[in-house]
Design an enzyme around this catalytic site. Structure first.
Site, PDB file in Angstrom:
ATOM      1  N   GLY A   1      -7.565  -1.991  -0.704  1.00 10.23           N
ATOM      2  CA  GLY A   1      -7.143  -1.074   0.287  1.00 10.23           C
ATOM      3  C   GLY A   1      -6.753   0.374  -0.659  1.00 10.23           C
ATOM      4  O   GLY A   1      -6.790   1.353  -0.373  1.00 10.23           O
ATOM      5  N   THR A   2      -6.114   0.036  -2.008  1.00  9.29           N
ATOM      6  CA  THR A   2      -5.691   0.820  -2.906  1.00  9.29           C
ATOM      7  C   THR A   2      -7.331   1.912  -3.065  1.00  9.29           C
ATOM      8  O   THR A   2      -6.900   3.170  -3.153  1.00  9.29           O
ATOM      9  CB  THR A   2      -5.228   0.344  -4.142  1.00  9.29           C
ATOM     10  OG1 THR A   2      -4.072  -0.270  -3.730  1.00  9.29           O
ATOM     11  CG2 THR A   2      -4.902   1.486  -5.161  1.00  9.29           C
TER      12      THR A   2
ATOM     13  N   ASN B   1       4.976  -1.177   4.874  1.00  2.75           N
ATOM     14  CA  ASN B   1       4.816  -2.589   4.131  1.00  2.75           C
ATOM     15  C   ASN B   1       6.496  -2.923   4.114  1.00  2.75           C
ATOM     16  O   ASN B   1       6.525  -4.259   4.072  1.00  2.75           O
ATOM     17  CB  ASN B   1       4.484  -2.258   2.839  1.00  2.75           C
ATOM     18  CG  ASN B   1       4.788  -1.293   1.861  1.00  2.75           C
ATOM     19  OD1 ASN B   1       4.958  -0.101   2.326  1.00  2.75           O
ATOM     20  ND2 ASN B   1       4.734  -1.569   0.865  1.00  2.75           N
TER      21      ASN B   1
ATOM     22  N   GLN C   1      -1.439  -2.587   6.519  1.00  6.37           N
ATOM     23  CA  GLN C   1      -0.493  -3.272   7.144  1.00  6.37           C
ATOM     24  C   GLN C   1      -0.687  -3.585   8.617  1.00  6.37           C
ATOM     25  O   GLN C   1      -0.266  -4.764   9.178  1.00  6.37           O
ATOM     26  CB  GLN C   1       1.113  -3.074   6.931  1.00  6.37           C
ATOM     27  CG  GLN C   1       1.538  -3.046   5.347  1.00  6.37           C
ATOM     28  CD  GLN C   1       1.711  -4.636   4.865  1.00  6.37           C
ATOM     29  OE1 GLN C   1       1.875  -5.218   5.546  1.00  6.37           O
ATOM     30  NE2 GLN C   1       1.445  -4.679   3.616  1.00  6.37           N
TER      31      GLN C   1
ATOM     32  N   SER D   1      -7.373  -3.505   4.211  1.00  8.00           N
ATOM     33  CA  SER D   1      -7.577  -4.612   3.132  1.00  8.00           C
ATOM     34  C   SER D   1      -7.693  -6.002   3.606  1.00  8.00           C
ATOM     35  O   SER D   1      -6.817  -6.303   4.460  1.00  8.00           O
ATOM     36  CB  SER D   1      -6.274  -4.609   2.231  1.00  8.00           C
ATOM     37  OG  SER D   1      -6.283  -5.420   1.063  1.00  8.00           O
TER      38      SER D   1
ATOM     39  N   HIS E   1      -7.021  -9.127   2.460  1.00  4.74           N
ATOM     40  CA  HIS E   1      -6.216 -10.144   2.213  1.00  4.74           C
ATOM     41  C   HIS E   1      -4.882  -9.960   2.995  1.00  4.74           C
ATOM     42  O   HIS E   1      -3.803 -10.807   3.207  1.00  4.74           O
ATOM     43  CB  HIS E   1      -5.934 -10.101   0.681  1.00  4.74           C
ATOM     44  CG  HIS E   1      -4.894  -9.296   0.209  1.00  4.74           C
ATOM     45  ND1 HIS E   1      -3.558  -9.443  -0.146  1.00  4.74           N
ATOM     46  CD2 HIS E   1      -5.245  -7.923  -0.149  1.00  4.74           C
ATOM     47  CE1 HIS E   1      -2.961  -8.433  -0.683  1.00  4.74           C
ATOM     48  NE2 HIS E   1      -3.841  -7.422  -0.570  1.00  4.74           N
TER      49      HIS E   1
ATOM     50  N   THR F   1     -22.693  -3.264  -7.000  1.00  5.46           N
ATOM     51  CA  THR F   1     -23.133  -4.563  -6.257  1.00  5.46           C
ATOM     52  C   THR F   1     -22.002  -4.834  -5.380  1.00  5.46           C
ATOM     53  O   THR F   1     -21.052  -5.080  -5.651  1.00  5.46           O
ATOM     54  CB  THR F   1     -23.750  -5.411  -7.164  1.00  5.46           C
ATOM     55  OG1 THR F   1     -24.845  -4.824  -8.087  1.00  5.46           O
ATOM     56  CG2 THR F   1     -24.511  -6.456  -6.433  1.00  5.46           C
TER      57      THR F   1
ATOM     58  N   CYS G   1       4.361  -4.912  -4.186  1.00  9.70           N
ATOM     59  CA  CYS G   1       4.072  -3.942  -5.431  1.00  9.70           C
ATOM     60  C   CYS G   1       5.165  -3.472  -6.259  1.00  9.70           C
ATOM     61  O   CYS G   1       5.095  -2.909  -7.207  1.00  9.70           O
ATOM     62  CB  CYS G   1       3.426  -2.913  -4.628  1.00  9.70           C
ATOM     63  SG  CYS G   1       1.952  -3.499  -3.623  1.00  9.70           S
TER      64      CYS G   1
END
Lengths: 385, 228
Positions: free
Chosen positions: A70-71, A148, A176, A196, A198, A234, A324
């Site tokens: 996501g970053t 978040n 989020q 993202s 995860h 890749t 974070c």
């Protein structure tokens, strides 16, 4: 048995996602750019995942660019604000994730003017503030879809409309929000959207950026020209497949998950407040993510870290704010400061975030344990009403 | 389906996202007739009803208006020194709330100080050097650290009911209310203030390390106390 209540930091990978990813590590290991059978299979898997992610967002598959996080998606989006070719202005908010705030700072060093819109005491950005902040050279508005730390859901459609009226691009960091709040990008005035895997029961190391057709971006990673030239490297085939399946599951199960998580969230809040009258909810009471509970304990805010460690000892995994920010846990939260919290209270949030695999029994166990631990905390003062 | 319900259903986005706690927009619409406030739960429809944000100020300035006695504060103590606010005691307390520690903290345990005990003592030396012996009643006792929270009262109670003499003590902190101030109060700043009931009416100074807006005024805790 351990209870995991930190789903805003990361989510457990859904076993169905694990099963879908498995073949792409060993047996079907081809490079999607290769012309042979294994390569074609890998390409097909990547494109299937692209369609799955697009379906969740109400977008077209070609509008999805896979990234490694996501970053990275946020960085790629904000790179569109280039200060080297004349005046450029970016509007963002004071409570964005560091992936936006730090990127905005980097842009500032390169000459981009940055406005950080304030939020109200509930953590919401007023679209009219965005409208009032727009300048002729505003290139982009970037406001997160859901926060978040406090779980507040921003009125992104209204903010996007304000950006569109000003002729600026609108980007939203929806890391989020995706999989929890509905998106229909064919209709919403959103030009760029980061997500993202995860955070929605997918694997770590894979994310995506939605890029509306017609929006031109410059790559920040150069190389073989994968992902329409926007993200060379890749493809992480297994990860992308995992993201695709996670997105498909979210599309199918979001509504049921949300109903259940909203009920569990309210049960948790009511249970804790019943035993701890000094507990208060941080962030908008209704416009919040379904499983997101952010609590303060009046007079005991300085003890949040101690509470977190005590919870961990009792087998409950939570956080004080963003994962974070854990390395900066001694500092007051900039998100809570932006909500108007003083530096003392801004250290005191306890974040309990529920996910697909949390149960009512786990919530009840937390309601049983948490008040006892809170009772053992030192109290700097007892808050008056 | 009633007209109201049809209108409510038409007003909802049809996303069936479940965020409102109902499985479908239709299920929410059915409830809206009885509980219109449930519309707040719909993130698509509550956005246009957002109140204009009131960005919370980092500090509180309470009007330095004319007190009940009718005299505007001069913001000077009996020695002519300026101060920033009056510290009032909580209305439910018998007197100003202080956090104290006997010079020998073991006394708390040795004298078996308990909640409700009447005590006397004098705040010696550093923090905060007042030359007057104080009387008060204990409201919290921590026998592990020796820290006592008491409310300072007049001498009548100890005279009539007896007391425990803790000798010298250190005043570690005050808690009270600010209803009048001439300055913005920010956590982390040191202020000159006037405890309303200080017998000498001398200004004190202390660091604000807790703030809470309450119905009675701005609740604060001050530590690092000094007279003057």
């Amino acid at each position: 048995m351990a209870i995991y209540l930190d789903n805003s930091a990361t989510t457990p990978v859904d076993p169905r996602v694990v099963a879908a990813m498995e073949p792409w590590h060993a047996q079907a290991f081809g490079n999607p750019s290769s012309l042979h059978t294994l390569g074609r299979q890998a390409r097909e898997a990547v494109e299937t995942a692209r369609a799955q992610v697009a379906a969740l967002l109400g977008a077209r598959p070609r509008e999805i660019v896979f990234t490694a996080s996501g970053t990275e998606a946020d960085n790629l989006a904000l790179a569109a604000v280039d200060g080297t070719s004349g005046a450029a202005h970016l509007i963002t908010s004071a409570i964005e994730h560091p992936a936006i705030l730090e990127t905005a700072r980097a842009l500032e060093r390169r000459g981009v003017a940055v406005t950080r819109a304030p939020v109200d005491a509930d953590g919401l950005v007023d679209p009219s503030v965005v409208r009032d902040s727009v300048k002729p050279h505003t290139r982009m508005v970037s406001i997160m879809a859901a926060n978040n730390v406090i779980g507040a859901i921003q009125p992104v459609t209204e903010i996007g409309q304000a950006a569109r009226e000003a002729g600026a691009l609108f980007h939203t960091d929806a890391v989020q929000a995706v999989g929890k709040t509905p998106f229909n990008l064919a209709e919403q005035p959103i030009d760029l959207l980061s997500l993202s895997a995860h955070k929605l029961h997918g694997p770590k190391g894979v994310g995506a950026l939605y890029v509306r057709d017609g929006v031109t971006l410059s790559p920040i990673i150069h190389g073989g020209g994968q992902e329409r030239g926007l993200r060379s490297a890749t493809e992480n085939v297994a990860g992308v497949v995992g993201l695709g399946v996670a997105a498909e599951l979210a599309a199918a199960e979001m509504a049921d998950d949300n109903v259940r998580l909203t009920a569990l969230r309210e049960r948790l809040i009511a249970g804790v407040q019943s035993a701890c009258p000094q507990a208060y909810v941080i962030g908008h009471r209704q416009r919040r993510l379904p499983g997101h509970v952010c609590l303060g304990f009046a007079g005991q805010e300085g003890e949040a870290i101690r509470l977190l460690l005590a919870l961990d000892e009792a087998g409950i995994m939570a956080s004080t704010g963003s994962a974070c920010g854990a390395s900066h846990a001694a500092e007051p939260s900039y998100v809570l400061r932006a909500l108007g919290f003083d530096p003392f209270r801004a250290r005191g949030a306890l974040r309990l975030t529920l996910g697909r695999f949390n149960t009512e029994a786990e919530v009840d166990r937390t309601i049983e344990i948490l008040p006892t631990l809170v009772g053992d905390l030192r109290r700097i003062a007892t808050a008056r009403r | 389906m009633s007209v109201t319900r049809e209108l409510a259903a038409a007003d909802l986005p049809g996303a069936n996202c479940g965020l409102c706690g109902f499985r479908t927009c239709g299920a929410l619409a059915e409830q809206l007739e009885k509980r219109p406030d449930l519309i707040k739960r719909c993130i698509a429809r509550s956005a246009d009803r957002l109140a204009t944000p009131t960005v919370a100020a980092p500090a509180a300035r309470q009007d330095a208006g004319v007190p009940p006695g009718g005299v505007a504060p001069t913001w000077r103590d009996t020695l002519g020194r300026e101060f920033d606010f009056y510290l009032e005691h909580f209305p439910e307390d018998p007197g100003p709330r202080e956090i104290i520690i006997p010079h020998n903290p073991m006394l708390t345990r040795e004298m078996e100080i308990a909640v409700g005990d009447l005590m006397i003592g004098r705040p010696l030396g550093m923090s905060c050097g007042c030359p007057i012996t104080h009387c008060g009643v204990a409201i919290e006792v921590d026998r592990r650290t020796g820290v006592i929270v008491w409310c300072v009262t007049g001498p009548l109670g100890p005279r009539e009911k007896g007391f425990k003499d803790i000798g010298y003590y250190i005043a570690e902190g005050y808690e009270g209310l600010i209803t009048q101030t001439r300055d913005e109060i920010e956590i982390g700043r040191r202020y000159f203030f006037q405890p309303r009931r200080c017998m000498l009416q001398w200004r004190h100074s202390g660091l604000v390390n807790y703030m809470n807006r309450s119905g009675d005024g701005l609740q604060v805790r001050l530590e690092g106390l000094w007279i003057g």
